[in-house]
Design an enzyme around this catalytic site. Structure first.
Site, mmCIF file in Angstrom:
data_model
loop_
_atom_site.group_PDB
_atom_site.id
_atom_site.type_symbol
_atom_site.label_atom_id
_atom_site.label_comp_id
_atom_site.label_asym_id
_atom_site.label_seq_id
_atom_site.Cartn_x
_atom_site.Cartn_y
_atom_site.Cartn_z
ATOM 1 N N ASP A 58 15.135 40.432 -0.807
ATOM 2 C CA ASP A 58 14.816 40.416 0.633
ATOM 3 C C ASP A 58 13.997 41.900 0.980
ATOM 4 O O ASP A 58 14.382 42.633 -0.036
ATOM 5 C CB ASP A 58 15.646 40.315 1.571
ATOM 6 C CG ASP A 58 15.354 39.809 3.107
ATOM 7 O OD1 ASP A 58 15.673 38.681 3.469
ATOM 8 O OD2 ASP A 58 15.163 40.994 3.713
ATOM 9 N N THR A 80 9.525 31.530 9.747
ATOM 10 C CA THR A 80 8.126 31.443 10.189
ATOM 11 C C THR A 80 8.111 31.256 11.596
ATOM 12 O O THR A 80 8.079 30.189 12.191
ATOM 13 C CB THR A 80 7.511 29.921 9.453
ATOM 14 O OG1 THR A 80 8.490 28.986 9.863
ATOM 15 C CG2 THR A 80 7.217 29.972 8.253
ATOM 16 N N PHE A 125 16.856 21.051 6.023
ATOM 17 C CA PHE A 125 17.342 20.266 7.074
ATOM 18 C C PHE A 125 18.592 20.617 7.662
ATOM 19 O O PHE A 125 19.211 20.218 8.509
ATOM 20 C CB PHE A 125 17.241 18.780 6.749
ATOM 21 C CG PHE A 125 16.032 17.943 6.411
ATOM 22 C CD1 PHE A 125 15.096 17.983 7.114
ATOM 23 C CD2 PHE A 125 15.945 17.781 5.049
ATOM 24 C CE1 PHE A 125 13.779 17.557 6.557
ATOM 25 C CE2 PHE A 125 14.633 17.263 4.497
ATOM 26 C CZ PHE A 125 13.652 17.051 5.362
ATOM 27 N N LEU A 126 19.110 21.840 6.990
ATOM 28 C CA LEU A 126 20.519 22.231 7.395
ATOM 29 C C LEU A 126 20.853 22.674 9.068
ATOM 30 O O LEU A 126 19.538 23.216 9.485
ATOM 31 C CB LEU A 126 20.949 23.521 6.465
ATOM 32 C CG LEU A 126 20.319 24.895 6.736
ATOM 33 C CD1 LEU A 126 20.939 25.546 7.730
ATOM 34 C CD2 LEU A 126 20.782 25.384 5.357
ATOM 35 N N CYS A 144 14.628 26.958 15.454
ATOM 36 C CA CYS A 144 13.826 25.917 14.857
ATOM 37 C C CYS A 144 13.001 25.035 15.884
ATOM 38 O O CYS A 144 11.836 24.886 15.953
ATOM 39 C CB CYS A 144 14.795 25.246 14.022
ATOM 40 S SG CYS A 144 15.455 26.088 12.555
ATOM 41 N N LYS A 201 10.291 26.605 18.457
ATOM 42 C CA LYS A 201 9.195 26.939 17.782
ATOM 43 C C LYS A 201 8.441 25.839 16.801
ATOM 44 O O LYS A 201 7.154 25.917 16.950
ATOM 45 C CB LYS A 201 9.375 28.437 17.125
ATOM 46 C CG LYS A 201 10.136 28.184 16.052
ATOM 47 C CD LYS A 201 9.507 28.374 14.658
ATOM 48 C CE LYS A 201 10.623 28.373 13.203
ATOM 49 N NZ LYS A 201 10.026 28.043 12.106
ATOM 50 N N ARG A 233 18.528 33.368 19.155
ATOM 51 C CA ARG A 233 16.966 33.184 19.260
ATOM 52 C C ARG A 233 16.705 31.788 20.101
ATOM 53 O O ARG A 233 17.389 30.821 20.035
ATOM 54 C CB ARG A 233 16.311 32.604 18.142
ATOM 55 C CG ARG A 233 16.163 33.971 16.956
ATOM 56 C CD ARG A 233 15.672 33.366 15.683
ATOM 57 N NE ARG A 233 16.844 32.725 14.857
ATOM 58 C CZ ARG A 233 16.386 32.117 13.976
ATOM 59 N NH1 ARG A 233 15.588 32.342 13.199
ATOM 60 N NH2 ARG A 233 17.664 31.451 13.103
HETATM 61 C C1 UDX Z 1 17.922 21.997 13.910
HETATM 62 C C2 UDX Z 1 17.958 20.540 13.091
HETATM 63 O O1 UDX Z 1 18.798 19.961 13.528
HETATM 64 C C3 UDX Z 1 18.093 20.925 11.523
HETATM 65 O O2 UDX Z 1 17.993 19.693 10.929
HETATM 66 C C4 UDX Z 1 16.939 21.789 11.231
HETATM 67 O O3 UDX Z 1 17.095 22.181 9.847
HETATM 68 C C5 UDX Z 1 17.005 23.183 12.035
HETATM 69 O O4 UDX Z 1 16.970 22.885 13.421
HETATM 70 P P1 UDX Z 1 19.864 23.777 14.586
HETATM 71 O O5 UDX Z 1 18.759 24.624 15.071
HETATM 72 O O6 UDX Z 1 20.961 24.577 13.781
HETATM 73 O O7 UDX Z 1 19.206 22.576 13.533
HETATM 74 O O8 UDX Z 1 20.426 23.221 15.822
HETATM 75 P P2 UDX Z 1 20.793 21.611 16.549
HETATM 76 O O9 UDX Z 1 22.301 21.292 16.051
HETATM 77 O O10 UDX Z 1 19.745 20.672 16.014
HETATM 78 O O11 UDX Z 1 20.704 21.853 18.117
HETATM 79 C C6 UDX Z 1 19.521 22.594 18.561
HETATM 80 C C7 UDX Z 1 19.648 22.709 20.053
HETATM 81 O O12 UDX Z 1 19.731 21.372 20.660
HETATM 82 C C8 UDX Z 1 21.099 23.523 20.363
HETATM 83 O O13 UDX Z 1 20.636 24.416 21.476
HETATM 84 C C9 UDX Z 1 21.789 22.455 20.916
HETATM 85 O O14 UDX Z 1 22.769 22.908 22.005
HETATM 86 C C10 UDX Z 1 20.700 21.438 21.615
HETATM 87 N N1 UDX Z 1 21.446 19.997 21.834
HETATM 88 C C11 UDX Z 1 21.753 19.406 20.690
HETATM 89 C C12 UDX Z 1 21.364 19.459 23.082
HETATM 90 O O15 UDX Z 1 20.979 19.992 24.036
HETATM 91 N N2 UDX Z 1 21.859 18.290 23.417
HETATM 92 C C13 UDX Z 1 22.269 17.461 22.171
HETATM 93 O O16 UDX Z 1 22.641 16.313 22.161
HETATM 94 C C14 UDX Z 1 22.130 18.089 20.811
#
Ligand code: UDX
Length: 417
Positions: free
Chosen positions: A12, A67, A129-130, A245, A248, A315
């Site tokens: 990094d 990104t 996809f994590l 994620c 954006k 974020r």
């Molecule tokens: C997401 C994708 O799920 C993941 O597969 C990808 O690799 C990265 O982006 P993440 O950003 O960790 O993962 O969060 P995620 O669990 O998807 O939740 C995103 C947002 O949606 C959160 O702010 C959560 O509070 C909101 N959310 C989620 C809702 O408002 N309602 C839901 O039913 C589920």
């Protein structure tokens, strides 16, 4: 990767980060990561460096930099991806595999492949996809693997063999694998996030209508969720999605579709974004309404700042946004979060932060915006004794409304009775 049996060097440009990581200290909150990191560093099979030359001797090179959204545009900023690949170039050996993990606009891999071609290295695209909060589990046992491989069959075979070796453990456990071309692999990632964002905005749109019609969106979600084609997951209405994620990625996806001359195909994602952003307005509006038309000088406890539980990531966090807006309306906000206070304070030093107890004490309203376990399981009777007024706005529809009402609270959910 060390846990999967490999020897790893992490690079990094941020020396402070590299310093902490070298000592086995995680630079953000993520369940199960500290133990794993410490173990890996102690094993001697995980080292860190700011010097790109330290990659020499490695045969597989993951590019995993961010990104973010470009300033003043919806498009993705590829500066870091380009810089990482350029930094690698002088150190690549013929036959090395460069593996893109970053979420990029479709077409990027093809451009990068041309950049690395003279080195004799081969590019593969392997989207990530994590989920935050489950990052360790999702990495060790992913629900699927996607390989974007070069067109040339010999190169494709080499890249595939290398990736199969990297993921041998997951593959042996039966993880589904989709091996495809660069463009499809790049699109899979943004399509998945666009679908998830759409699902959340769909249920939030139902919440808006439910509210006007006197219906209950939580019961509606339960009922439609029993249809296996729909499914109950990601149908939780509330303050909406945030994070590094979903927001954006859907914007960058629309920007890329426009560049490709297919803007109209993704116009609906602009609506998905707009519905999502309206949820924050609605939470603030509900607080103000419930406080009798003004939040000025009212003490408001904001429970949660991270964009989701089990993360310290702020974020594009709807929760932090709600705290900032209420503060801007003259409310005496005391915001709290189990992990995200330090990050929030750096970004919004004007906010007042405290413990859950400090936030609740003498509060005129309690706003739950991130559904951490410790907030979901708050005892409404005990909490009712320390606040000034038993008013709770459940921005995640995660509290037992009946239990809270029974304890004498005025309960306000989103699209919920
Ligand atoms: C997401 C994708 O799920 C993941 O597969 C990808 O690799 C990265 O982006 P993440 O950003 O960790 O993962 O969060 P995620 O669990 O998807 O939740 C995103 C947002 O949606 C959160 O702010 C959560 O509070 C909101 N959310 C989620 C809702 O408002 N309602 C839901 O039913 C589920």
């Amino acid at each position: 990767m060390v846990k999967l049996g490999h020897e790893v060097v992490g690079i990094d440009v941020d020396a402070a980060k590299i310093d902490l990581l070298s000592r086995g200290e995680a630079t953000f909150f993520e369940p199960a990561l500290p133990e794993l990191l410490r173990e890996a560093v102690q094993s001697g099979r995980l080292t860190f460096s700011t010097d790109p030359a330290a990659v020499r001797g490695s045969t597989v090179h993951f590019v995993s930099v961010g990104t973010p959204q470009k300033a003043g545009s919806y498009a993705a900023d590829l500066t870091y991806v380009d810089a990482a690949v350029e930094g690698l170039l002088p150190h690549l050996a013929a036959g090395d595999i460069v593996v893109g993990k970053s979420t990029v606009p479709v077409g990027t891999a093809e451009r990068l492949a041309a950049m690395i071609e003279p080195s004799g290295a081969i590019l593969a695209w392997n989207p990530e996809f994590l989920r935050e909060g489950f990052a360790v589990k999702d990495t060790i046992s992913p629900d699927r693997l996607v390989y974007g491989l070069p067109e040339d069959p010999r190169e494709s075979e080499k890249a595939r063999t290398a990736l199969d070796e990297v993921y041998a453990q997951a593959l042996a456990a039966g993880t589904p694998l989709v091996a495809t071309d660069y463009a499809t692999a790049e699109l899979v990632k943004v399509a998945a996030n666009a679908f998830l964002a759409t699902k959340i905005s769909f249920i939030n749109a139902m919440a808006e209508v439910s509210e006007a019609a006197g219906a209950d969106v939580t019961q509606l979600a339960d009922a439609i969720g029993y249809d296996a084609r729909i499914g109950r997951r990601f149908l939780n209405a509330g303050a909406g999605f945030g994070g590094g994620c979903l927001p954006k990625d859907i914007r960058a996806f629309t920007a890329r579709a426009e560049e490709l001359g297919r803007g109209e195909a993704l116009n609906f994602l602009k609506e998905v974004d707009a519905i999502n952003l309206r949820r924050r307005d609605r939470v603030v509006q509900l607080v103000v309404e419930a406080l009798g038309g003004s939040a000025f000088n009212k003490k408001v406890a904001v429970l949660g700042l991270a964009f989701k539980p089990d993360s310290d990531d702020i974020r594009d966090s709807p929760s932090l946004d709600v705290a900032v807006r209420l503060n801007g309306l003259g409310a005496r906000v005391v915001a709290t979060d189990p992990e995200a206070i330090a990050n929030s304070q750096r970004m919004h030093p004007q906010l007042v932060f405290g413990t859950t107890d400090e936030a609740l004490r003498d509060a005129d309203a309690v706003v739950l915006v991130t559904e951490w376990d410790e907030y979901r399981t708050l005892d409404p009777v005990a909490a009712g004794q320390v606040v000034a007024s038993r008013l709770v706005i459940d921005g995640r529809n995660c509290l037992d409304s009946e239990a809270w009402r029974d304890a004498g609270w005025k309960y306000v959910g989103l699209g919920r009775k």
